[in-house]
Design an enzyme around this catalytic site. Structure first.
Site, PDB file in Angstrom:
ATOM      1  N   THR A   1      -2.324  34.904   8.015  1.00 39.91           N
ATOM      2  CA  THR A   1      -3.481  35.478   8.250  1.00 39.91           C
ATOM      3  C   THR A   1      -4.624  34.990   9.346  1.00 39.91           C
ATOM      4  OG1 THR A   1      -3.304  35.922   5.716  1.00 39.91           O
ATOM      5  CG2 THR A   1      -5.550  36.118   6.530  1.00 39.91           C
TER       6      THR A   1
ATOM      7  N   LYS B   1     -13.134  36.632  14.820  1.00 41.67           N
ATOM      8  CA  LYS B   1     -14.042  35.776  16.019  1.00 41.67           C
ATOM      9  C   LYS B   1     -14.238  36.662  17.495  1.00 41.67           C
ATOM     10  CE  LYS B   1     -14.800  34.188  13.035  1.00 41.67           C
ATOM     11  NZ  LYS B   1     -14.249  34.089  11.611  1.00 41.67           N
TER      12      LYS B   1
ATOM     13  N   GLU C   1       9.342  33.044   6.615  1.00 47.57           N
ATOM     14  CA  GLU C   1       8.082  33.888   6.633  1.00 47.57           C
ATOM     15  C   GLU C   1       8.614  35.383   6.666  1.00 47.57           C
ATOM     16  OE1 GLU C   1       4.473  33.653   7.293  1.00 47.57           O
ATOM     17  OE2 GLU C   1       4.796  35.630   7.186  1.00 47.57           O
TER      18      GLU C   1
ATOM     19  N   GLY D   1      10.859  35.268   0.572  1.00 46.66           N
ATOM     20  CA  GLY D   1      11.423  34.374  -0.189  1.00 46.66           C
ATOM     21  C   GLY D   1      11.203  34.028  -1.627  1.00 46.66           C
TER      22      GLY D   1
ATOM     23  N   HIS E   1     -29.703  15.988  27.096  1.00 47.40           N
ATOM     24  CA  HIS E   1     -30.578  16.799  27.487  1.00 47.40           C
ATOM     25  C   HIS E   1     -30.428  17.608  28.580  1.00 47.40           C
ATOM     26  CE1 HIS E   1     -34.889  18.295  27.199  1.00 47.40           C
ATOM     27  NE2 HIS E   1     -34.999  18.181  28.570  1.00 47.40           N
TER      28      HIS E   1
ATOM     29  N   GLY F   1     -21.372  39.436  -0.247  1.00 51.86           N
ATOM     30  CA  GLY F   1     -22.241  38.855   0.739  1.00 51.86           C
ATOM     31  C   GLY F   1     -21.655  37.290   1.144  1.00 51.86           C
TER      32      GLY F   1
ATOM     33  N   ARG G   1     -10.728  36.354  -2.014  1.00 51.70           N
ATOM     34  CA  ARG G   1      -9.149  36.468  -1.849  1.00 51.70           C
ATOM     35  C   ARG G   1      -8.511  35.832  -3.011  1.00 51.70           C
ATOM     36  NH1 ARG G   1      -7.657  37.935   3.443  1.00 51.70           N
ATOM     37  NH2 ARG G   1      -5.837  36.486   3.183  1.00 51.70           N
TER      38      ARG G   1
ATOM     39  N   LEU H   1       4.683  34.378  12.225  1.00 53.76           N
ATOM     40  CA  LEU H   1       4.332  33.011  12.276  1.00 53.76           C
ATOM     41  C   LEU H   1       2.673  33.113  12.679  1.00 53.76           C
ATOM     42  CD1 LEU H   1       6.721  30.782  14.344  1.00 53.76           C
ATOM     43  CD2 LEU H   1       6.216  30.828  11.907  1.00 53.76           C
TER      44      LEU H   1
ATOM     45  N   GLU I   1     -24.612  42.530  -2.862  1.00 52.40           N
ATOM     46  CA  GLU I   1     -24.126  41.483  -3.343  1.00 52.40           C
ATOM     47  C   GLU I   1     -24.320  40.987  -4.871  1.00 52.40           C
ATOM     48  OE1 GLU I   1     -22.178  38.318  -2.404  1.00 52.40           O
ATOM     49  OE2 GLU I   1     -22.956  37.830  -4.448  1.00 52.40           O
TER      50      GLU I   1
HETATM   51  P1  NAD Z   1     -16.179  34.811  -0.862  1.00 55.11           P
HETATM   52  O1  NAD Z   1     -16.069  34.252  -2.350  1.00 55.11           O
HETATM   53  O2  NAD Z   1     -16.911  33.916   0.152  1.00 55.11           O
HETATM   54  O3  NAD Z   1     -17.452  35.916  -0.954  1.00 55.11           O
HETATM   55  C1  NAD Z   1     -17.355  36.997  -1.972  1.00 55.11           C
HETATM   56  C2  NAD Z   1     -19.048  37.466  -2.457  1.00 55.11           C
HETATM   57  O4  NAD Z   1     -18.660  38.755  -3.243  1.00 55.11           O
HETATM   58  C3  NAD Z   1     -19.529  36.429  -3.256  1.00 55.11           C
HETATM   59  O5  NAD Z   1     -20.556  36.284  -2.850  1.00 55.11           O
HETATM   60  C4  NAD Z   1     -19.473  37.246  -4.715  1.00 55.11           C
HETATM   61  O6  NAD Z   1     -20.638  37.099  -5.301  1.00 55.11           O
HETATM   62  C5  NAD Z   1     -19.409  38.621  -4.214  1.00 55.11           C
HETATM   63  N1  NAD Z   1     -19.057  39.496  -5.146  1.00 55.11           N
HETATM   64  C6  NAD Z   1     -17.941  39.561  -5.976  1.00 55.11           C
HETATM   65  N2  NAD Z   1     -17.811  40.498  -6.687  1.00 55.11           N
HETATM   66  C7  NAD Z   1     -18.915  41.374  -6.629  1.00 55.11           C
HETATM   67  C8  NAD Z   1     -19.100  42.662  -7.179  1.00 55.11           C
HETATM   68  N3  NAD Z   1     -18.809  43.198  -8.069  1.00 55.11           N
HETATM   69  N4  NAD Z   1     -20.451  43.264  -6.418  1.00 55.11           N
HETATM   70  C9  NAD Z   1     -20.855  42.645  -5.573  1.00 55.11           C
HETATM   71  N5  NAD Z   1     -20.867  41.487  -5.143  1.00 55.11           N
HETATM   72  C10 NAD Z   1     -19.509  40.799  -5.448  1.00 55.11           C
HETATM   73  O7  NAD Z   1     -15.203  35.613  -0.596  1.00 55.11           O
HETATM   74  P2  NAD Z   1     -14.935  36.481   1.062  1.00 55.11           P
HETATM   75  O8  NAD Z   1     -16.110  36.575   1.811  1.00 55.11           O
HETATM   76  O9  NAD Z   1     -14.184  37.579   0.634  1.00 55.11           O
HETATM   77  O10 NAD Z   1     -13.967  35.330   1.778  1.00 55.11           O
HETATM   78  C11 NAD Z   1     -12.796  34.880   1.177  1.00 55.11           C
HETATM   79  C12 NAD Z   1     -12.330  33.424   1.542  1.00 55.11           C
HETATM   80  O11 NAD Z   1     -12.086  33.402   2.991  1.00 55.11           O
HETATM   81  C13 NAD Z   1     -13.723  32.609   1.614  1.00 55.11           C
HETATM   82  O12 NAD Z   1     -12.997  31.458   0.655  1.00 55.11           O
HETATM   83  C14 NAD Z   1     -13.864  32.256   2.677  1.00 55.11           C
HETATM   84  O13 NAD Z   1     -14.751  31.042   2.836  1.00 55.11           O
HETATM   85  C15 NAD Z   1     -12.729  32.403   3.635  1.00 55.11           C
HETATM   86  N6  NAD Z   1     -13.176  32.685   5.049  1.00 55.11           N
HETATM   87  C16 NAD Z   1     -13.729  31.796   5.562  1.00 55.11           C
HETATM   88  C17 NAD Z   1     -14.162  32.069   7.059  1.00 55.11           C
HETATM   89  C18 NAD Z   1     -14.731  31.402   7.957  1.00 55.11           C
HETATM   90  O14 NAD Z   1     -14.598  30.104   7.707  1.00 55.11           O
HETATM   91  N7  NAD Z   1     -15.519  31.738   9.030  1.00 55.11           N
HETATM   92  C19 NAD Z   1     -14.200  33.601   7.493  1.00 55.11           C
HETATM   93  C20 NAD Z   1     -13.540  34.321   6.596  1.00 55.11           C
HETATM   94  C21 NAD Z   1     -13.222  34.054   5.385  1.00 55.11           C
END
Ligand code: NAD
Length: 468
Positions: free
Chosen positions: A42, A52, A35, A115, A446, A179, A269, A39, A201
């Protein structure tokens, strides 16, 4: 050069990597984790846990604001963002210590360093400096990193989610690019803490991988909460001058500009597969993700991949399952097959969005509209919901169950405060292919929000109690 030999060498100590290591050690293997940082990866240090915690700070502030509604005299004096961050750091440090102790207690060797893959006379290995860590098997678990869009570079007031969590202030005005889940969670927390928030978005709606009813309800709720939504719009560029950011937005070839204190970029990501030396071991990629078969075996002999570097939903709990699955497969066990649709999904905004299985359009595409039945139950008539959301400006949400006519439940979608905790029941129903009639006689406590799910199952089984 020194060689160290283990049954399993895991590259990356995040959710997927440490789960593989813990399960393999439990099954009797000698294990090393390589690593580069800490540990927990992200999720613990820069993702799930601190976001959260930030959302909880916002929730507490909101609870104080609403206190008068339920007869409690309280005044919100202010938000100390630095103190909130210090609390998050303490929380993460504690969890990191706990995880490190657990890993040590299982006899796992942890190597700190970056690594790269190496070939040790036909056996897979990870080289760290002059040392080689050779495994009978190697698991790749290097995760994912924030990406950006052309014309927008991270730095200064242009933040990725890690930099956003490191702020010691709540932004006054902030633009959130994207979004999806990350964008919506930060927007929700910052709005509650007092920021003026705009989400930009590119698609026509928020969290577009969720059921359209959930996306529509979230959009309505966020608008009511005062969050500006620029949908169907793209960020064409952003410049920052140390004091603020100018964000250029393009919609239908018209460009406009928004001034803000910060821009958060949350457009997805990318898998962290660069500079790993994948070619050395003949490991193929597809669109940057490590290519695997259904058992997470890569094209490199005795090399496996888990978590966010494997195409599919990027969820920490998917990483946990992947890690345990690979450890069990290597040990010759036959774990249940993986199915991305069965991982529960929760967006921890206000309101929360939770789901499992197929959305209504996915169900119709897979089975035809004549076979799909849907039951929605509003949470507005649920007593517990009314109690816990007293004073809220957001609508109370709903539960939606998607099933096959005369057949099993294939999707569950929830919108509302705290509904993330309810999705497990939906997951069991979908994964066990339960029919609504199997669940209908199991009366729900309930008053609880879960009663709304019970009501949906009752209605689908043909015996509604409270719904028409
Ligand atoms: P995402 O893919 O969920 O959303 C990215 C959004 O950005 C999409 O709706 C896309 O249409 C928009 N977008 C892309 N390019 C754009 C542009 N040029 N202009 C405007 N809008 C644009 O990605 P994220 O929100 O960065 O999250 C990354 C990953 O991490 C996801 O897979 C997510 O599920 C995960 N994650 C999960 C949780 C959770 O489970 N609560 C929390 C955080 C992140």
């Amino acid at each position: 050069m020194t060689d160290h030999t283990f049954d399993l060498v895991v590259l990356g100590g995040g959710s997927g990597g440490y789960a593989a290591a813990l399960r393999a050690a439990e099954l009797g293997s000698s294990v090393a984790i390589i690593e580069a940082d800490l540990l927990g990866g992200t999720c613990l240090h820069r993702g799930c846990v601190p976001t959260k915690a930030l959302l909880h700070t916002a929730e507490v502030a909101e609870t104080v604001r609403r206190a008068g509604t339920v007869g409690v005299e309280a005044t919100l004096g202010g938000i100390d963002a630095a103190a909130a961050r210090a609390w998050r750091t303490k929380l993460i440090d504690g969890k990191h210590r706990g995880l490190s102790s657990l890993v040590a207690a299982r006899g796992i060797t942890v190597v700190t360093g970056r690594g790269v893959l190496a070939d040790a006379d036909g056996r897979p290995a990870v080289a760290v400096g002059e040392d080689r860590w050779i495994g009978t098997d190697v698991v790749l678990a290097t995760g994912a990193v924030p990406r950006t869009v052309p014309g927008v570079e991270f730095g200064g007031r242009i933040l990725d989610s890690t930099a956003a969590l490191a702020l010691d202030e709540t932004p006054g005005r902030v633009v959130v690019l994207g979004g999806g889940v990350i964008g919506v969670e930060f927007a929700s927390a910052w709005r509650t803490l007092g920021a003026e928030v705009t989400i930009v978005e590119a698609l026509d709606g928020l969290i577009q991988n969720e059921d359209p009813s959930s996306s529509a309800a979230l959009e309505k709720a966020l608008r009511r909460r005062g969050i500006a939504l620029e949908l169907g719009a793209r960020v064409a560029g952003a410049t920052e001058n140390g004091e603020g950011v100018t964000v250029s937005i393009e919609r239908e070839e018209v460009t406009s500009h928004i001034e803000a204190d910060y821009l958060l970029v949350a457009v997805g990501r990318s898998p962290a597969t660069g500079e790993l030396g994948l070619d050395t071991l003949g490991i193929d990629t597809q669109r940057g993700f490590v290519a695997t078969d259904d058992t997470l075996r890569t094209t490199g002999a005795h090399v496996w991949a888990v978590g966010d570097i494997v195409a599919g939903p990027q969820l920490a709990h998917r990483g946990f399952r992947h890690g345990a699955f690979v450890a069990e497969t290597i040990a010759g066990l036959s774990p249940s097959p993986l199915d991305d649709a069965l991982f529960p999904r929760v967006t921890y905004s206000t309101p929360e969005i939770a789901s499992v299985g197929l959305t209504e359009p996915q169900a119709i595409a897979a089975h035809g509209s004549g076979r799909v039945v849907v039951q929605e139950v509003p949470l507005s008539s649920n007593a517990k919901t009314e109690i816990v959301s007293a004073g809220s400006t957001a609508r109370s949400g709903f539960v939606k169950v998607v099933a096959l006519d005369g057949g099993p439940v294939i999707g569950v979608h929830l919108v509302g405060e705290r509904v993330g905790e309810l999705i497990t029941e939906g997951q069991l129903a979908v994964a066990w292919e339960a029919h609504p009639a199997d669940i209908a006689p199991l009366v729900h406590a309930h008053p609880s929000q879960s009663e709304a799910l019970g009501e949906a199952f009752l209605a689908l089984a043909g015996s509604p109690l409270h719904t028409m």
